[in-house]
Design a protein around this motif. Structure first.
Motif, mmCIF file in Angstrom:
data_model
loop_
_atom_site.group_PDB
_atom_site.id
_atom_site.type_symbol
_atom_site.label_atom_id
_atom_site.label_comp_id
_atom_site.label_asym_id
_atom_site.label_seq_id
_atom_site.Cartn_x
_atom_site.Cartn_y
_atom_site.Cartn_z
ATOM 1 N N TYR A 4 0.812 -1.226 0.000
ATOM 2 C CA TYR A 4 0.000 0.000 0.000
ATOM 3 C C TYR A 4 0.845 1.276 0.000
ATOM 4 C CZ TYR A 4 -4.248 -2.718 0.611
ATOM 5 O OH TYR A 4 -5.280 -3.608 0.442
ATOM 6 N N ILE A 70 -0.368 0.224 9.312
ATOM 7 C CA ILE A 70 1.017 -0.242 9.208
ATOM 8 C C ILE A 70 1.768 0.492 8.086
ATOM 9 C CG2 ILE A 70 0.565 -2.130 7.597
ATOM 10 C CD1 ILE A 70 2.250 -3.945 9.356
ATOM 11 N N LYS A 92 1.639 1.980 12.908
ATOM 12 C CA LYS A 92 2.060 0.802 13.660
ATOM 13 C C LYS A 92 1.354 -0.443 13.130
ATOM 14 C CE LYS A 92 3.104 1.220 18.611
ATOM 15 N NZ LYS A 92 4.036 0.201 18.781
ATOM 16 N N ASN A 93 1.978 -1.598 13.358
ATOM 17 C CA ASN A 93 1.298 -2.862 13.136
ATOM 18 C C ASN A 93 0.346 -3.067 14.319
ATOM 19 O OD1 ASN A 93 0.535 -5.541 12.931
ATOM 20 N ND2 ASN A 93 2.578 -6.238 12.346
ATOM 21 N N THR A 109 -12.269 -2.178 8.460
ATOM 22 C CA THR A 109 -13.101 -2.352 7.265
ATOM 23 C C THR A 109 -12.283 -2.355 5.981
ATOM 24 O OG1 THR A 109 -13.481 0.022 7.049
ATOM 25 C CG2 THR A 109 -15.076 -1.203 8.369
ATOM 26 N N MET A 110 -12.852 -2.970 4.974
ATOM 27 C CA MET A 110 -12.285 -3.028 3.628
ATOM 28 C C MET A 110 -11.023 -3.884 3.553
ATOM 29 S SD MET A 110 -14.022 -1.819 1.324
ATOM 30 C CE MET A 110 -15.728 -1.616 1.756
ATOM 31 N N HIS A 115 -5.359 -9.336 5.074
ATOM 32 C CA HIS A 115 -3.898 -9.174 5.004
ATOM 33 C C HIS A 115 -3.173 -9.858 6.156
ATOM 34 C CE1 HIS A 115 -4.556 -6.595 1.700
ATOM 35 N NE2 HIS A 115 -5.180 -5.688 2.385
ATOM 36 N N TYR A 124 -4.586 -11.169 16.467
ATOM 37 C CA TYR A 124 -5.288 -9.928 16.137
ATOM 38 C C TYR A 124 -6.599 -9.839 16.941
ATOM 39 C CZ TYR A 124 -6.742 -6.306 12.679
ATOM 40 O OH TYR A 124 -7.127 -5.160 12.048
HETATM 41 C C1 LIG Z 1 -7.637 -2.071 1.685
HETATM 42 S S1 LIG Z 1 -6.914 -1.011 2.868
HETATM 43 C C2 LIG Z 1 -8.363 -0.462 3.758
HETATM 44 C C3 LIG Z 1 -8.182 0.930 4.301
HETATM 45 C C4 LIG Z 1 -9.369 1.519 5.056
HETATM 46 N N1 LIG Z 1 -9.846 0.669 6.123
HETATM 47 C C5 LIG Z 1 -10.501 1.878 4.142
HETATM 48 O O1 LIG Z 1 -11.638 1.550 4.466
HETATM 49 O O2 LIG Z 1 -10.269 2.515 3.113
HETATM 50 C C6 LIG Z 1 -6.176 -2.120 4.049
HETATM 51 C C7 LIG Z 1 -5.293 -1.357 5.049
HETATM 52 O O3 LIG Z 1 -4.949 -2.224 6.138
HETATM 53 C C8 LIG Z 1 -3.634 -1.896 6.570
HETATM 54 N N2 LIG Z 1 -3.118 -3.024 7.375
HETATM 55 C C9 LIG Z 1 -2.956 -4.310 6.986
HETATM 56 N N3 LIG Z 1 -2.473 -5.059 8.007
HETATM 57 C C10 LIG Z 1 -2.342 -4.212 9.076
HETATM 58 C C11 LIG Z 1 -1.881 -4.386 10.423
HETATM 59 N N4 LIG Z 1 -1.458 -5.585 10.863
HETATM 60 N N5 LIG Z 1 -1.870 -3.310 11.255
HETATM 61 C C12 LIG Z 1 -2.287 -2.102 10.810
HETATM 62 N N6 LIG Z 1 -2.711 -1.874 9.532
HETATM 63 C C13 LIG Z 1 -2.743 -2.909 8.677
HETATM 64 C C14 LIG Z 1 -2.909 -1.658 5.239
HETATM 65 O O4 LIG Z 1 -1.712 -0.937 5.397
HETATM 66 C C15 LIG Z 1 -3.974 -0.873 4.447
HETATM 67 O O5 LIG Z 1 -3.854 0.510 4.617
#
Ligand SMILES: C[S@@+](CC[C@H](N)C(=O)[O-])C[C@H]1O[C@@H](n2cnc3c(N)ncnc32)[C@H](O)[C@@H]1O
Length: 241
Positions: A4, A70, A92-93, A109-110, A115, A124
């Motif tokens: 991303y 993240i 952050k993760n 969401t989304m 991932h 999680y």
């Molecule tokens: C498809 S995007 C969705 C973004 C947002 N929720 C939206 O509705 O537009 C997925 C997001 O999840 C984040 N992500 C994935 N794994 C993560 C984690 N372990 N901790 C924090 N963010 C995470 C990615 O960096 C990305 O920005």
């Protein structure tokens, strides 16, 4: 560098074309009403991306909003999107996130959970439980197994939006799908590789039970109580008991 990062600018600009944020927001508003979530509730959006859900909630009067992502680039845009609101953001993760003050609602969401690999997913859910108040709500969606398997069979999808060309190349494995994503416009071509883990509803629900969540609502594509062959996502509303 995380997935991303390369496509953050395009995600901010085009995600509304591919995802119906209006539908998500309507669902969230109705769910908050149904479960008595007030405008003073502490809400955490995990994987908040470029922060559009947070800014929409701020615009309708929610006061205590927090986001975590993240990806450095996604969170950079979340700062810009929310610059006129009092939203706290963390790069952050979520698996490494600890909160001093607990939340009334946690959102994801989304596709955020697609991932996360299976070992990570239980951690999680357990961490969501840790950061939620008792009786707090956890609302998340996840791409359906049937939908991801179908994408894997299509191998390649191309879409043009105005002058921008989006290409997704899919490689399906048994429990995950790799997505090679490229976006081309007159100025540049950017690439990113995203992995989505495939989960059945049964697997998700088993992990939710294991982490002591009760499912209080299940909906498909944010608008249908029953699943059809056209559905792409399932969304759960869970309660920490
Ligand atoms: C498809 S995007 C969705 C973004 C947002 N929720 C939206 O509705 O537009 C997925 C997001 O999840 C984040 N992500 C994935 N794994 C993560 C984690 N372990 N901790 C924090 N963010 C995470 C990615 O960096 C990305 O920005």
């Amino acid at each position: 560098m995380s997935a991303y990062d390369n496509i953050a600018w395009y995600y901010k600009r085009f995600s509304n074309v591919f995802f119906s944020k209006k539908l998500i927001l309507r669902f969230l508003k109705n769910t908050f009403l149904e479960f008595g979530i007030s405008k003073r509730a502490r809400i955490l959006d995990i994987g908040c991306g470029t922060g559009s859900i947070l800014s929409s909630l701020a615009q309708i009067g929610f006061k205590k909003l927090y986001g975590i992502d993240i990806s450095k680039q996604m969170i950079k845009f979340a700062y810009i999107t929310n610059s006129s609101f009092n939203v706290r953001l963390y790069n952050k993760n979520f698996l490494d996130f600890a909160a001093r003050n607990k939340f009334d609602v946690v959102l994801s969401t989304m596709d955020v959970l697609n991932h996360v690999d299976k070992k990570g997913l239980l951690k999680y859910f357990e961490n969501v439980r840790r950061v939620l108040k008792s009786n707090g709500l956890f609302i998340f969606d996840i791409n359906l197994k049937e939908y991801l398997k179908n994408l894997g069979e299509r191998k390649k999808v191309i879409k043009r939006v105005d002058e921008t060309l989006f290409t997704w190349k899919f490689k399906a494995m048994r429990k995950k799908i790799s997505i090679n994503f490229s976006i081309a416009d007159a100025k540049a071509t950017v690439h990113d590789k995203i992995i989505e883990y495939i989960y059945s509803e049964r697997e998700i629900e088993k992990l939710l039970r294991k982490s002591k969540f009760v499912i209080v609502k299940r909906i498909y594509d944010y608008n249908s109580p029953s699943k059809t062959c056209f559905c792409t996502k399932v969304c759960y509303v869970c309660k920490k008991i």
